[in-house]
Design a protein around this motif. Structure first.
Motif, PDB file in Angstrom:
ATOM      1  N   HIS A  72      -1.621  -4.700  -2.678  1.00  0.00           N
ATOM      2  CA  HIS A  72      -2.031  -4.149  -1.377  1.00  0.00           C
ATOM      3  C   HIS A  72      -1.783  -2.642  -1.328  1.00  0.00           C
ATOM      4  CE1 HIS A  72      -1.477  -8.435   0.268  1.00  0.00           C
ATOM      5  NE2 HIS A  72      -2.768  -8.162   0.289  1.00  0.00           N
ATOM      6  N   LEU A  73      -0.692  -2.181  -1.934  1.00  0.00           N
ATOM      7  CA  LEU A  73      -0.443  -0.741  -1.962  1.00  0.00           C
ATOM      8  C   LEU A  73      -1.427  -0.036  -2.885  1.00  0.00           C
ATOM      9  CD1 LEU A  73       3.471  -0.477  -1.996  1.00  0.00           C
ATOM     10  CD2 LEU A  73       1.898  -0.743  -0.062  1.00  0.00           C
ATOM     11  N   LEU A  74      -1.801  -0.683  -3.979  1.00  0.00           N
ATOM     12  CA  LEU A  74      -2.782  -0.112  -4.903  1.00  0.00           C
ATOM     13  C   LEU A  74      -4.159   0.025  -4.275  1.00  0.00           C
ATOM     14  CD1 LEU A  74      -2.020  -2.019  -8.244  1.00  0.00           C
ATOM     15  CD2 LEU A  74      -1.871   0.453  -7.918  1.00  0.00           C
ATOM     16  N   THR A  75      -4.473  -0.856  -3.346  1.00  0.00           N
ATOM     17  CA  THR A  75      -5.822  -0.917  -2.775  1.00  0.00           C
ATOM     18  C   THR A  75      -5.902  -0.361  -1.357  1.00  0.00           C
ATOM     19  OG1 THR A  75      -5.435  -3.181  -1.996  1.00  0.00           O
ATOM     20  CG2 THR A  75      -6.389  -2.926  -4.190  1.00  0.00           C
ATOM     21  N   MET A  76      -4.798   0.175  -0.843  1.00  0.00           N
ATOM     22  CA  MET A  76      -4.734   0.736   0.514  1.00  0.00           C
ATOM     23  C   MET A  76      -4.996  -0.312   1.586  1.00  0.00           C
ATOM     24  SD  MET A  76      -3.923   3.971   0.372  1.00  0.00           S
ATOM     25  CE  MET A  76      -3.896   5.353  -0.776  1.00  0.00           C
ATOM     26  N   THR A  77      -4.491  -1.512   1.364  1.00  0.00           N
ATOM     27  CA  THR A  77      -4.689  -2.592   2.336  1.00  0.00           C
ATOM     28  C   THR A  77      -3.356  -3.184   2.779  1.00  0.00           C
ATOM     29  OG1 THR A  77      -4.993  -4.184   0.521  1.00  0.00           O
ATOM     30  CG2 THR A  77      -6.986  -3.198   1.465  1.00  0.00           C
TER      31      THR A  77
ATOM     32  N   ILE B 147       1.332  -7.214 -10.292  1.00  0.00           N
ATOM     33  CA  ILE B 147       0.783  -6.544  -9.100  1.00  0.00           C
ATOM     34  C   ILE B 147       0.712  -7.472  -7.894  1.00  0.00           C
ATOM     35  CG2 ILE B 147      -0.483  -4.824 -10.427  1.00  0.00           C
ATOM     36  CD1 ILE B 147      -3.063  -6.372  -9.754  1.00  0.00           C
ATOM     37  N   ASN B 148       0.822  -8.771  -8.119  1.00  0.00           N
ATOM     38  CA  ASN B 148       0.839  -9.708  -6.999  1.00  0.00           C
ATOM     39  C   ASN B 148       2.248  -9.969  -6.470  1.00  0.00           C
ATOM     40  OD1 ASN B 148      -2.038 -10.252  -6.886  1.00  0.00           O
ATOM     41  ND2 ASN B 148      -1.772 -11.321  -8.834  1.00  0.00           N
ATOM     42  N   ASP B 149       3.238  -9.315  -7.064  1.00  0.00           N
ATOM     43  CA  ASP B 149       4.604  -9.417  -6.542  1.00  0.00           C
ATOM     44  C   ASP B 149       4.682  -8.847  -5.131  1.00  0.00           C
ATOM     45  OD1 ASP B 149       5.560 -10.414  -8.946  1.00  0.00           O
ATOM     46  OD2 ASP B 149       6.363  -8.481  -9.633  1.00  0.00           O
TER      47      ASP B 149
ATOM     48  N   HIS C 292      -3.258   5.607   3.175  1.00  0.00           N
ATOM     49  CA  HIS C 292      -1.894   5.668   3.686  1.00  0.00           C
ATOM     50  C   HIS C 292      -0.948   6.125   2.581  1.00  0.00           C
ATOM     51  CE1 HIS C 292       1.770   4.650   5.784  1.00  0.00           C
ATOM     52  NE2 HIS C 292       1.145   4.013   6.767  1.00  0.00           N
ATOM     53  N   ASN C 293      -0.007   6.981   2.921  1.00  0.00           N
ATOM     54  CA  ASN C 293       0.962   7.494   1.961  1.00  0.00           C
ATOM     55  C   ASN C 293       1.945   6.423   1.474  1.00  0.00           C
ATOM     56  OD1 ASN C 293       1.840   9.788   0.484  1.00  0.00           O
ATOM     57  ND2 ASN C 293       3.598  10.025   1.844  1.00  0.00           N
ATOM     58  N   VAL C 294       1.872   5.229   2.080  1.00  0.00           N
ATOM     59  CA  VAL C 294       2.794   4.157   1.693  1.00  0.00           C
ATOM     60  C   VAL C 294       2.618   3.744   0.233  1.00  0.00           C
ATOM     61  CG1 VAL C 294       1.324   2.212   2.371  1.00  0.00           C
ATOM     62  CG2 VAL C 294       3.826   1.989   2.482  1.00  0.00           C
ATOM     63  N   TYR C 295       1.490   4.116  -0.384  1.00  0.00           N
ATOM     64  CA  TYR C 295       1.305   3.810  -1.807  1.00  0.00           C
ATOM     65  C   TYR C 295       2.492   4.347  -2.628  1.00  0.00           C
ATOM     66  CZ  TYR C 295       0.748   8.423  -3.811  1.00  0.00           C
ATOM     67  OH  TYR C 295       1.025   9.684  -4.276  1.00  0.00           O
ATOM     68  N   LYS C 296       3.134   5.401  -2.116  1.00  0.00           N
ATOM     69  CA  LYS C 296       4.257   6.032  -2.816  1.00  0.00           C
ATOM     70  C   LYS C 296       5.379   5.030  -3.103  1.00  0.00           C
ATOM     71  CE  LYS C 296       7.578   9.830  -2.279  1.00  0.00           C
ATOM     72  NZ  LYS C 296       8.132  10.836  -1.352  1.00  0.00           N
ATOM     73  N   LYS C 297       5.459   3.967  -2.333  1.00  0.00           N
ATOM     74  CA  LYS C 297       6.471   2.943  -2.572  1.00  0.00           C
ATOM     75  C   LYS C 297       6.305   2.283  -3.948  1.00  0.00           C
ATOM     76  CE  LYS C 297       9.067   3.160   1.056  1.00  0.00           C
ATOM     77  NZ  LYS C 297      10.514   3.465   0.932  1.00  0.00           N
ATOM     78  N   LEU C 298       5.111   2.389  -4.512  1.00  0.00           N
ATOM     79  CA  LEU C 298       4.907   1.872  -5.864  1.00  0.00           C
ATOM     80  C   LEU C 298       5.769   2.629  -6.874  1.00  0.00           C
ATOM     81  CD1 LEU C 298       1.029   1.415  -5.815  1.00  0.00           C
ATOM     82  CD2 LEU C 298       2.727  -0.422  -6.035  1.00  0.00           C
TER      83      LEU C 298
END
Length: 354
Positions: free
Chosen positions: A146-151, A119-121, A180-186
């Motif tokens: 950061h995506l997991l935590t919305m930051t 997750i730190n990648d 933010h919808n950017v979490y979708k990048k996960l």
């Protein structure tokens, strides 16, 4: 002498038996897990649990008038309440909306346990550079965590598209919380790292292992999961047992515990795409205002929740052995996650539990 020995044996046997009885009586009740690929699901009545059954009809009336489709309450894995409203049924599917973010969070944990990712990648390690429209040095600050935590630090005011042209630098990753919808990048990270599609990985590593049904549907900027209410309840039951289904660890329990605890110092009511109750303050989507107090005052402090647009809900309260599911249309007004409905619904739930 023989009598003394016999007496001692009787005393020892008696104490041992009593000790065993006490141990058995204090053994916690095992969590029930419904069988895979079956409609069988054991029930337990509200009367058996000494709940206040005189208030159940008030709960039903409230659910029906607030556009609820499906509602399930599990106690220690067994169904206590299962009710459908407004032309819905047990076999019909409904969308999870952002409650499905917790599926993505769970799959990240599984992929990390299988050494596909960390997750730190940096996100760019898995999906390449140029996935945002910002300077490379700023893009490379953004990690999976950061995506997991919305930051992520990306501008959340530009809408839901996750195309590079819509992912603009606002501040350094880790310094600002914004829904933010950017979490979708996960999901792209998982697909790339595992060399399969996100849906295939989900099917093989989660869905099939706990007996869920349903499918992913792409609608514009969103990848929505649709399922029946019982499938949502299965996922909630997995969450109540810290990522373990029966005796099968689906997601690493340490990762899961981290995901349901405060994940950063800004929004204390947010884990890894899970909402957390009982914290001293919280943020809401599309706002930088800090709200004091608990997320849902009427709910137990330890509760964690998957909250989706228009009041899709998974509430998990481990100490009370409760999983509560609500699917439907928006109860009062359109919302992205939390609404006044949460607190009022918990008032109705408490009227039954107490």
């Amino acid at each position: 002498m023989k009598y003394i020995v016999l007496l001692l044996l009787i005393i020892i046997t008696s104490c041992t038996s009593e000790s065993n009885i006490i141990e058995i009586e204090n053994t916690p009740e095992n969590i029930y897990f419904p069988p895979i690929n079956s409609d069988i699901w054991e029930t337990i009545s509200a009367e058996e649990l000494n709940w206040n059954t005189t208030n159940i009809n008030q709960l039903y009336n409230y659910l029906e008038t607030t556009n609820t489709k499906g509602f399930i309450t599990l106690y220690n894995g067994k169904i206590v309440i299962e009710k459908y409203f407004n032309n819905h049924s047990a076999s019909k599917a409904w969308y999870w909306a952002s409650a499905g973010k917790t599926i993505t969070s769970t799959l990240v944990g599984i992929a990390e346990e299988q050494n596909y990712i960390n997750i730190n990648d940096k996100v760019s390690k898995h999906i390449g550079t140029g996935w945002t429209k910002t300077l490379l040095e700023k893009e490379n600050l953004i990690t999976c965590k950061h995506l997991l935590t919305m930051t992520s630090g990306l501008d959340d005011s530009l809408g839901d598209s996750v195309e590079p042209t819509n992912l603009i630098y606002k501040t350094d990753a880790g310094s600002r919380w914004a829904y933010h919808n950017v979490y979708k990048k996960l999901q792209d990270v998982i697909a790339s790292a595992t060399n399969t599609t996100f849906e295939n990985y989900f099917n093989n590593q989660l869905k099939n292992k706990i007996g869920m049904t349903g499918t992913w549907v792409s609608t514009g900027n969103f990848n929505l999961y649709l399922s029946n209410t019982r499938s949502m309840a299965r996922f909630g039951l997995l969450a109540m047992n810290n990522g373990v289904w029966d005796s099968n660890e689906i997601v690493n329990t340490t990762y899961f515990n981290n995901s349901t605890n405060t994940s950063q110092t800004i929004n204390k009511a947010y884990g890894y795409l899970w909402w957390l109750n009982g914290k001293e303050s919280f943020y809401l989507p599309q706002s930088q205002q800090v709200y004091s107090g608990k997320l849902i005052p009427n709910a137990p402090d330890e509760m964690y929740a998957a909250l989706g647009k228009n009041d899709q809900k998974i509430y998990v309260v481990p100490s009370k052995k409760l999983v509560i599911i609500r699917m439907g249309e928006n109860a009062n007004s359109s919302n992205l996650a939390l609404s006044s409905f949460d607190n009022e619904l918990w008032k109705k739930i408490n009227d039954i539990l107490n």
